[in-house]
Design a protein around this motif. Structure first.
Motif, mmCIF file in Angstrom:
data_model
loop_
_atom_site.group_PDB
_atom_site.id
_atom_site.type_symbol
_atom_site.label_atom_id
_atom_site.label_comp_id
_atom_site.label_asym_id
_atom_site.label_seq_id
_atom_site.Cartn_x
_atom_site.Cartn_y
_atom_site.Cartn_z
ATOM 1 N N GLY A 1 10.388 11.706 -0.018
ATOM 2 C CA GLY A 1 9.472 12.383 1.396
ATOM 3 C C GLY A 1 7.908 11.596 0.368
ATOM 4 N N PHE A 2 6.384 10.652 1.711
ATOM 5 C CA PHE A 2 5.801 9.850 1.459
ATOM 6 C C PHE A 2 5.126 10.972 0.349
ATOM 7 N N GLU A 3 4.640 12.269 0.636
ATOM 8 C CA GLU A 3 3.393 13.330 0.203
ATOM 9 C C GLU A 3 3.928 13.707 -1.112
ATOM 10 N N SER A 4 4.960 13.604 -1.746
ATOM 11 C CA SER A 4 4.896 13.531 -3.080
ATOM 12 C C SER A 4 4.444 12.997 -3.993
ATOM 13 N N GLY A 5 4.264 11.610 -3.291
ATOM 14 C CA GLY A 5 3.877 10.377 -4.338
ATOM 15 C C GLY A 5 2.763 10.654 -5.367
ATOM 16 N N PRO A 6 2.240 11.386 -5.266
ATOM 17 C CA PRO A 6 0.618 11.529 -5.391
ATOM 18 C C PRO A 6 0.844 12.739 -6.779
ATOM 19 N N SER A 7 1.858 13.737 -6.696
ATOM 20 C CA SER A 7 2.386 14.658 -8.003
ATOM 21 C C SER A 7 3.281 13.552 -8.517
ATOM 22 N N CYS A 8 4.253 12.913 -8.195
ATOM 23 C CA CYS A 8 5.233 11.878 -9.010
ATOM 24 C C CYS A 8 4.244 11.241 -9.872
ATOM 25 N N GLN B 1 10.422 6.484 -12.154
ATOM 26 C CA GLN B 1 9.359 7.457 -10.489
ATOM 27 C C GLN B 1 9.397 7.088 -9.432
ATOM 28 N N LEU B 2 10.163 7.139 -8.531
ATOM 29 C CA LEU B 2 9.831 6.707 -7.452
ATOM 30 C C LEU B 2 9.741 8.028 -6.278
ATOM 31 N N PHE B 3 9.366 7.960 -4.939
ATOM 32 C CA PHE B 3 9.276 8.863 -4.085
ATOM 33 C C PHE B 3 9.607 8.117 -2.072
ATOM 34 N N VAL B 4 11.008 7.976 -2.290
ATOM 35 C CA VAL B 4 11.781 8.118 -1.247
ATOM 36 C C VAL B 4 10.547 7.897 0.265
ATOM 37 N N VAL B 5 10.948 6.776 1.287
ATOM 38 C CA VAL B 5 9.051 7.149 2.539
ATOM 39 C C VAL B 5 10.178 7.328 3.544
ATOM 40 N N GLY C 1 0.924 -0.897 0.113
ATOM 41 C CA GLY C 1 0.233 0.330 0.428
ATOM 42 C C GLY C 1 0.619 1.086 -0.214
ATOM 43 N N TRP C 2 0.051 2.256 -0.402
ATOM 44 C CA TRP C 2 1.229 4.018 -0.220
ATOM 45 C C TRP C 2 1.055 4.168 1.089
ATOM 46 N N GLU C 3 1.660 3.678 2.060
ATOM 47 C CA GLU C 3 1.331 4.484 3.734
ATOM 48 C C GLU C 3 2.985 3.486 3.956
ATOM 49 N N GLU C 4 3.201 3.968 5.238
ATOM 50 C CA GLU C 4 4.835 3.566 6.185
ATOM 51 C C GLU C 4 4.625 2.677 6.358
ATOM 52 N N TYR C 5 3.510 1.898 6.666
ATOM 53 C CA TYR C 5 3.704 0.530 7.118
ATOM 54 C C TYR C 5 2.778 -0.566 6.642
ATOM 55 N N SER C 6 2.962 -1.888 5.466
ATOM 56 C CA SER C 6 2.078 -2.440 5.440
ATOM 57 C C SER C 6 2.510 -3.489 5.748
ATOM 58 N N VAL C 7 0.927 -4.505 6.470
ATOM 59 C CA VAL C 7 0.812 -5.822 5.926
ATOM 60 C C VAL C 7 0.321 -6.428 4.647
ATOM 61 N N ILE C 8 1.916 -7.015 4.508
ATOM 62 C CA ILE C 8 1.251 -7.792 3.416
ATOM 63 C C ILE C 8 0.995 -9.936 2.999
ATOM 64 N N THR C 9 -0.082 -9.966 2.648
ATOM 65 C CA THR C 9 -0.155 -11.123 2.316
ATOM 66 C C THR C 9 0.402 -11.829 1.087
ATOM 67 N N LEU C 10 1.614 -12.867 0.919
ATOM 68 C CA LEU C 10 2.261 -13.083 0.012
ATOM 69 C C LEU C 10 1.440 -14.518 -1.054
ATOM 70 N N THR C 11 1.616 -14.007 -2.246
ATOM 71 C CA THR C 11 0.750 -15.053 -2.754
ATOM 72 C C THR C 11 1.803 -15.400 -4.087
ATOM 73 N N LEU C 12 1.735 -16.064 -5.075
ATOM 74 C CA LEU C 12 2.728 -16.465 -6.200
ATOM 75 C C LEU C 12 3.688 -15.071 -7.149
#
Lengths: 346, 346
Positions: B319-326, B339-343, B111-122
């Motif tokens: 910065g996390f907030e730059s995501g949308p404009s990127c 194009q990426l942004f640093v969290v 997710g576009w968030e600082e922390y994510s809980v992820i479920t692994l699939t293939l």
């Protein structure tokens, strides 16, 4: 060898006066009569033939357009002032070529005329060895259209049993065969054509595109789960409708786009992002790249014909003069089956 | 294993409020802050990660459209009211999955968030084993875009030494690599991009499509003999111009059509009869079908990177907030490189 019984006879021809823009008309053909010596000059390596059946094929419209590098990559443009060139079945009258003798039958490129002098090049002409089937079939089922259907379906479409197959121009020289090949393989086959009487041909279903307001809805009705293989003969709006009805990893073999040949500018096709979404393959092909497989094709198809598993519908007009109207009829979707005309029965 | 040092921390998120029509805007993203427990519940098989780098990729626009069966075949549509999902590089904070332990690095969907809980699939996530290269590369060169370029060029384009290759969106995450792969193979490579500063990337030639009045003329200038391979990232007018400049038996690998994603109705492409005339193959593909080759890709590409034969340009925002404009900038062709942004840096 030149024969002793030479004679000069009249030779009717259909001349191509000039390049065509838009829909071709009767005035784009000019009937004339000349004479021809039925004996080749000493030392000739050509073959002199009497033309029996001449074929009308959609690709001929491409040859009638002003020569330009794009279309010339597929078919050579016509020369003006000389007879139209098409595929025909012919009987050898005289031959300077070691592979042919008087009385042999062949099919390949000849002028629209009663007698032609032909120069043999690779895959320009094929000797006819099997005459237990109708000779006219060598303009269709056993000639270029048959080979096109065979190569296009088996080599280009990568078909598998149980797949869904849609064929446009399904009553044409190529389309009716593609549908039958697909049925033989155990596919579910639907065809579209331009009149009611063209329905079925042994397919699972068919529709008349002229009666459908919404081509995409017609396709959805016939293929609720989508299309695996589209054998493309028409282009334009039909292609647009097909694309959004394709299944994942669907394949489109582009054999022709008859709806576009008479247009100054081809129609825009909008649903191309579907190529990405459904990971579709579209492959243009020309039978010219597959003629090395012609003997293999005959081995495959002749038993099917003899044992009645493949049938073939022909639209045969009588008389040399009917050529132009037969060819023009193709672009109005008038023909039911392979369109040809009889110049002479033997 | 759940750790003893659990704590609840704030977790900034970029929420996807609703489906997008036309060009996306800043209002299509909603910044919010919630909290997250840095310890997984007992018995969980998920992985809790801290997101370091998040990637902006053109395909994300497809996920933002109203869900419909066509595009959903390639990428799942976003859920509304929850964080945007994208590719990222993340560090494992806690893990209930046997393949991952605290401190491991991975790349994949988060997710576009600082922390994510992820479920692994293939193939949803890949563990990062090589850290002698920039970690951000796993959102590009060593991640999905790299694998896309690799599969698209080598598996879909069937390239041969000496062939001519055209790449659109040539400064993007995928395009810049395709061009370099093609150069490594001994192809002649031209790229198009949306600004002057994007020129070259070691290609033989390049042009700015915004400065060309006639795209077909630009292509003819760059490829007087025509194009063997087109790596398609943009669609629409560019595809139309490319088609009439393709060589006989040319191939088009459809990786993306970024120019079409924001349109209600895709543009019409007119030159499709060229598919027939030039016997062209067009193949849509998705990297999702090729992830089994990821280890092979790494074996191939890592030595090229370490020995300087492949370089990679990144467009990194802080910065996390730059995501949308990127992400919005992608659709205006603003980015130079991936194009990426640093969290967070670690």
């Amino acid at each position: 060898m030149a024969s002793a019984e030479a004679a000069t006879v009249t030779n009717k021809q259909i001349i191509f006066p000039d390049y065509v823009r838009g829909f071709p008309k009767e005035s784009n053909f000019k009937l004339t009569t000349t004479t021809i010596d039925l004996q080749l000059p000493e030392g000739s390596t050509s073959v002199l033939v009497k033309n029996l059946y001449l074929s009308c094929d959609p690709y001929m419209r491409i040859c009638m357009g002003k020569p330009e590098p794009l279309s010339s990559s597929l078919v050579p443009p016509y020369e003006t002032g000389v007879p139209i060139v098409g595929l025909g079945v012919s009987k050898v009258i005289d031959s300077g070529h070691p592979d042919y003798k008087k009385g042999d039958l062949l099919w390949g490129l000849v002028g629209w005329e009663e007698y032609s002098v032909i120069t043999l090049t690779l895959y320009s002409h094929f000797k006819i060895h099997h005459t237990d089937v109708p000779l006219s079939y060598y303009t269709g089922l056993l000639g270029m259209p048959g080979m096109t259907a065979y190569a296009g379906f088996y080599e280009v479409c990568s078909p598998k049993k149980g797949e869904t197959v849609f064929v446009s121009a399904a009553s044409g020289a190529v389309g009716q065969l593609v549908g039958q090949f697909a049925k033989l393989m155990g596919c579910y086959v639907v065809g579209s054509a331009g009149s009611k009487e063209k329905k079925k041909f042994g397919f699972n279903d068919a529709f008349n595109y002229k009666e459908e307001k919404d081509l995409s809805a017609a396709l959805k009705r016939c293929f609720p789960e989508g299309i695996d293989i589209y054998f493309e003969n028409v282009g334009g709006k039909m292609l647009d409708a097909v694309l959004i009805n394709m299944k994942l990893h669907g394949r489109v073999a582009v054999c022709g786009m008859i709806s576009q040949y008479n247009l100054e500018d081809p129609e825009g096709v909008h649903n191309l992002p579907t190529i990405l979404y459904k990971r579709i393959q579209i492959q243009g092909f020309g039978v010219c790249d597959f003629y090395d497989k012609y003997p293999k094709f005959l081995d495959f198809v002749l038993p099917h014909i003899r044992e009645g598993r493949i049938t073939y519908v022909e639209d045969i007009a009588e008389g040399f003069e009917s050529g132009p109207s037969c060819l023009l009829g193709l672009f109005e979707g008038k023909n039911v089956g392979n369109q040809l005309f009889v110049v002479a029965r033997e």
